[in-house]
Design a protein around this motif. Sequence first.
Motif, PDB file in Angstrom:
ATOM      1  N   VAL A  37      -1.281   8.362   1.075  1.00 24.53           N
ATOM      2  CA  VAL A  37      -1.587   9.626   0.396  1.00 24.53           C
ATOM      3  C   VAL A  37      -1.630  10.687   1.482  1.00 24.53           C
ATOM      4  N   LEU A  75      -3.389   3.810 -11.648  1.00 26.79           N
ATOM      5  CA  LEU A  75      -2.965   5.137 -11.204  1.00 26.79           C
ATOM      6  C   LEU A  75      -3.260   6.247 -12.214  1.00 26.79           C
ATOM      7  N   ASP A  81      -5.450  -1.876  -6.777  1.00 27.62           N
ATOM      8  CA  ASP A  81      -5.871  -0.581  -7.315  1.00 27.62           C
ATOM      9  C   ASP A  81      -7.127  -0.064  -6.620  1.00 27.62           C
ATOM     10  N   GLU A  82      -6.984   0.078  -5.332  1.00 33.37           N
ATOM     11  CA  GLU A  82      -8.096   0.612  -4.544  1.00 33.37           C
ATOM     12  C   GLU A  82      -7.592   1.759  -3.698  1.00 33.37           C
ATOM     13  N   LEU A  83      -8.458   2.729  -3.566  1.00 37.77           N
ATOM     14  CA  LEU A  83      -8.120   3.843  -2.713  1.00 37.77           C
ATOM     15  C   LEU A  83      -8.914   3.661  -1.421  1.00 37.77           C
ATOM     16  N   TYR A 137      -3.256   3.909  -0.928  1.00 36.03           N
ATOM     17  CA  TYR A 137      -3.583   3.342  -2.222  1.00 36.03           C
ATOM     18  C   TYR A 137      -3.085   1.900  -2.199  1.00 36.03           C
ATOM     19  N   ASP A 138      -3.988   0.977  -2.489  1.00 35.27           N
ATOM     20  CA  ASP A 138      -3.620  -0.432  -2.501  1.00 35.27           C
ATOM     21  C   ASP A 138      -3.000  -0.747  -3.854  1.00 35.27           C
ATOM     22  N   LEU A 183       1.010  11.115  -5.641  1.00 33.63           N
ATOM     23  CA  LEU A 183       0.891   9.652  -5.620  1.00 33.63           C
ATOM     24  C   LEU A 183       1.505   9.051  -6.886  1.00 33.63           C
ATOM     25  N   LEU A 228      -8.925   9.547  -9.886  1.00 30.06           N
ATOM     26  CA  LEU A 228      -8.009   9.808  -8.770  1.00 30.06           C
ATOM     27  C   LEU A 228      -7.871  11.301  -8.519  1.00 30.06           C
ATOM     28  N   THR A 271       0.877  -1.178   0.000  1.00 28.52           N
ATOM     29  CA  THR A 271       0.000   0.000   0.000  1.00 28.52           C
ATOM     30  C   THR A 271       0.911   1.223   0.000  1.00 28.52           C
TER      31      THR A 271
END
Length: 531
Positions: free
Chosen positions: A171, A210, A186-188, A181-182, A226, A215, A168
């Motif tokens: 941010v 990303l 791809d998860e916030l 951010y994973d 990020l 985002l 991870t």
Amino acid sequence: MNKLQKEVERRRTFAIISHPDAGKTTLTEKLLLFGGAIHLAGAVKAKKSTRGATSDWMAVERERGISVTSSVMKFDYNGHEINLLDTPGHQDFSEDTYRVLTAVDSVLMVIDSAKGVEMQTRKLMEVCRMRNTPIMTFINKLDRDGQEPIELLDDIETNLGIECAPLTWPVGMGKGFKGVYDLRGDELRFFVPDGQKSTRPTDVVHVKGLDDPQLDELLGRDAADLRQDAELLAGAGHPFDLERYLAAKQTPVFFGSAINNFGVQELLDTFVELAPPPQPREAETAKGTRLVSPLEPDFSGVVFKIQANMDPAHRDRIAFLRIVSGQFQKGMRVRHHRIGKDMQIANATIFMAHDRSGVEEAWPGDIIGVHNHGTIKIGDTFSIKEPLKFTGIPSFAPEHFRRVRLRDPMRAKQLEKGLLQLCEEGAVQVFRPLRTNDYLLGAVGPLQFEITMARLKDEYNVEAGYEPVDISGTRWIVGGRDAKKFIAENGRDIATDIDGDMVYLVSNPWRLERLLETYDDIVLQTIKEHK
Ligand code: G4P
């Protein structure tokens, strides 16, 4: 898959290591909350300060607000049986911690994001390296201003000598901490202070990588940072590699805030997915050394810790035994190899987060507590048929020394008994110089002396005091052609340890260096395995 295989597969036995104050207790508590083992935040902390309020030596612990004793917490999570071995945070009890680390299959390392790698982390890491223990890292306290994440990774890589593979990425931080951010999914995940209370679906947003313009909407200017960090990582970082993690060459890294229960669930989910189940362990046998697999049906286990007076209601000693192979059943007869006797383990204890309860059955990776009436030592092995001796439980050369002065000479026998037992428990190390009748005590941390004195008085009714001695270290004399000559010619500085092994007492490191030049075929060591 048979039952044994299934039970082994679903077990994870680990410890948390950290420098004091990085957040080990807080993280433990959150993990236990997920495991349903406790229901109230603050329970572990409260336990830390109130447990075992009876004996004097526990009073020492209480007065100083430190946790001397380590215990085992068992809970289940998503079908996994988790054994979390607690370790004393205070560095004076690091010897105990080192031994606990020989009983786990992996480790979780907590780092304070403001402080980075600290002294105690470095020492503990050395112990992990001795056994190539896989390490997962949690960088804590992102809700406070700390070092830049890239700098933290660099700090870990440089000071601990292990590659970092962030899973991870944070941010912002401190007041501007937005979440993580994973990088794999791809998860916030948005930071919600005190996440224990809230898990709203909007707190996690799935994005298409990303470059996803979403985002920018979600993060504003932080999105650019990020992306920049991610680019840096792609260039200079290490992609996650399961084999390298399991070989202890790489540590997956998570960012979060334990006190806010943020980042903890991802950590736990990944931990049960990736961390190794109970591993084979090396043992000496009649036919040489071999690896004992957890899947061997015959029970075997090794004692890595002995603890006295854990519970005011039972004034006893408990030997902590890590099961290495096979199934344990209540009432089982096992062989105690060092003394060559069979014994029945009728009343083994299993450690739940809060209580002890009787064990009906247990499996590799589990820790059971066996009542000890003075016949069990650290490093002892129990098995069913094959004579085994598990190796790898170390004793470390102490760094602090005292001579014991008995106040009442009539209590000499009790003093000897007490010191030997405390030494067998690993509370302190006892040395007998060849040329005098003294008892020299050695400890890795000086608080161990205080505990030893308090316990001598409390448990053995012996009043004694200490005198300083001019010794700064010890070396076990383990071999070499010059060993005999060395011992004969330096008898004044030689002692025996509890196993009768010869030890050189170092009063002056320069002198030791000169001696090593004179006796060049001699092997001296600062670590020895328990016999
Ligand atoms: P330890 O077992 O590694 O020694 O650490 P512990 O969990 O006791 O945490 C040390 C201090 O750090 C505690 O504060 C704890 O509340 C705080 N802490 C833990 N995790 C976080 C975090 O994610 N963010 C912030 N900001 N602080 C954190 P304390 O003031 O020493 O104790 P307390 O009075 O809060 O209990």
